[in-house]
Design a protein around this motif. Structure first.
Motif, PDB file in Angstrom:
ATOM      1  N   LYS A  56       0.829  -1.197   0.000  1.00  0.00           N
ATOM      2  CA  LYS A  56       0.000   0.000   0.000  1.00  0.00           C
ATOM      3  C   LYS A  56       0.862   1.245   0.000  1.00  0.00           C
ATOM      4  O   LYS A  56       0.584   2.208  -0.734  1.00  0.00           O
ATOM      5  N   ALA A 112       1.696   6.337  -6.510  1.00  0.00           N
ATOM      6  CA  ALA A 112       0.598   7.244  -6.844  1.00  0.00           C
ATOM      7  C   ALA A 112       1.013   8.692  -6.606  1.00  0.00           C
ATOM      8  O   ALA A 112       0.708   9.577  -7.425  1.00  0.00           O
ATOM      9  N   ARG A 124       3.927   1.451  -1.051  1.00  0.00           N
ATOM     10  CA  ARG A 124       4.572   1.547  -2.361  1.00  0.00           C
ATOM     11  C   ARG A 124       3.604   2.103  -3.398  1.00  0.00           C
ATOM     12  O   ARG A 124       3.975   2.963  -4.228  1.00  0.00           O
ATOM     13  N   LYS A 125       2.333   1.592  -3.338  1.00  0.00           N
ATOM     14  CA  LYS A 125       1.316   2.106  -4.261  1.00  0.00           C
ATOM     15  C   LYS A 125       1.085   3.598  -4.035  1.00  0.00           C
ATOM     16  O   LYS A 125       0.957   4.364  -4.992  1.00  0.00           O
ATOM     17  N   GLU A 126       1.017   3.967  -2.733  1.00  0.00           N
ATOM     18  CA  GLU A 126       0.813   5.375  -2.410  1.00  0.00           C
ATOM     19  C   GLU A 126       1.991   6.210  -2.885  1.00  0.00           C
ATOM     20  O   GLU A 126       1.806   7.326  -3.407  1.00  0.00           O
TER      21      GLU A 126
END
Length: 312
Positions: A162, A169, A164-166
């Motif tokens: 999450k 993003a 890493r995704k954030e």
């Protein structure tokens, strides 16, 4: 317990047999019995003893004494044998009692040992059960900790994914924002350049239009003047003059359609005679010259003219 029962039955039987034997021996012995009395010589032998040889009497007495002595010895031997058997029976009974006592002690010891072993077995079994329960509880705790660790690792992994995704993003958003800012900057620059260009073109166009307008105005004014002159000439041609009109004028307002048709006309000042003649000339003409140019028409659709009669 079964082994102790197996020992008890033979011991009891042996004890009963020995006690019976000793009782039989005791009954068969008559300790109050006295040695048998020697037979008394009857009165009749006494009478004959007188004639008996003294040697024979002495021998007979010796034999009787010997018989008594042998009987006494035999009785003593019998009593001694009975005493020996009684002692032996007592010893055997004591030995048997000792053996039975020893066997009972052994039985009790074995029973105690068996009870101790049973207690030890129960304790061992209880300890084993407790160890198993403890091991099961430890295994349960281990599994629970393992599950918690797996859950924590899974949560950490999910949090990392999450995060890493954030981060991606956020990075993408930053790049997108930067791109949009760059696009906006370029757009502003392009817009500024376009606006400047448009302004320059507008200014150039305005200048050109001003020049054209000026030229056109001049042209329109020229055309208006031209068509005003033509209209005046048309009215003059249809005007009925009189010498009394000489030197006099009439100012008239005329509204024209695009094809030159006179919509209306009215005098706005001047000599009344000239004005009547002017209106009559306009009505007579019915249609006056109009430029096909819209700009010129706009200037001429509602015009004021001054008419002065001409005399040749």
């Amino acid at each position: 317990m079964q082994q102790n029962s197996n020992f008890s039955v033979p011991l009891l039987i042996s004890l009963i047999i020995h006690v019976g034997a000793i009782a039989a021996l005791a009954v068969s012995v008559d300790f109050d019995k006295k040695p048998p009395a020697m037979p008394q010589a009857s009165s009749e032998p006494k009478l004959k003893a007188v004639v008996v040889d003294s040697k024979a009497v002495a021998q007979k007495v010796a034999e009787i004494r010997k018989q008594k002595a042998d009987a006494a010895k035999k009785e003593r031997d019998r009593q001694a044998e009975l005493q020996r058997k009684l002692d032996a029976a007592r010893k055997a009974r004591q030995k048997e009692q000792d053996r039975i006592k020893k066997l009972e002690q052994q039985r009790k010891q074995k029973q105690a040992e068996a009870a101790k072993a049973s207690a030890a077995a129960r304790a061992a079994k209880l300890k084993e059960q407790q160890e198993k329960q403890k091991a099961a509880a430890a295994e349960k705790v281990r599994k629970q900790k393992e599950l918690e660790q797996r859950a924590a690792e899974k949560a950490a992994k999910a949090a990392a994914i999450k995060r890493r995704k954030e981060e991606l993003a956020a990075q993408k958003a930053a790049e997108e924002r930067k791109r949009k800012e760059e696009e906006a900057r370029k757009k502003r620059e392009a817009e500024a350049a376009r606006k400047k260009q448009e302004d320059d073109l507008a200014k150039a166009l305005q200048a050109e239009q001003a020049a054209l307008s000026k030229t056109r105005s001049r042209q329109v004014l020229s055309e208006v003047s031209k068509y005003k002159a033509l209209i005046t000439q048309t009215i003059q041609r249809n005007l009925v003059v009189d010498p009394s009109m000489n030197g006099k004028t009439c100012r008239v307002n005329i509204r024209l359609a695009k094809d030159g048709f006179v919509i209306s006309s009215k005098t706005i000042g001047g000599d009344s005679v000239v004005c009547r003649a002017t209106k009559a000339a306009i009505n007579k003409a019915g249609r006056l010259p109009v430029s096909p140019d819209a700009n010129v028409y706009e200037q001429m659709k509602n015009i004021n003219l001054e008419v002065s009669p001409e005399f040749n």
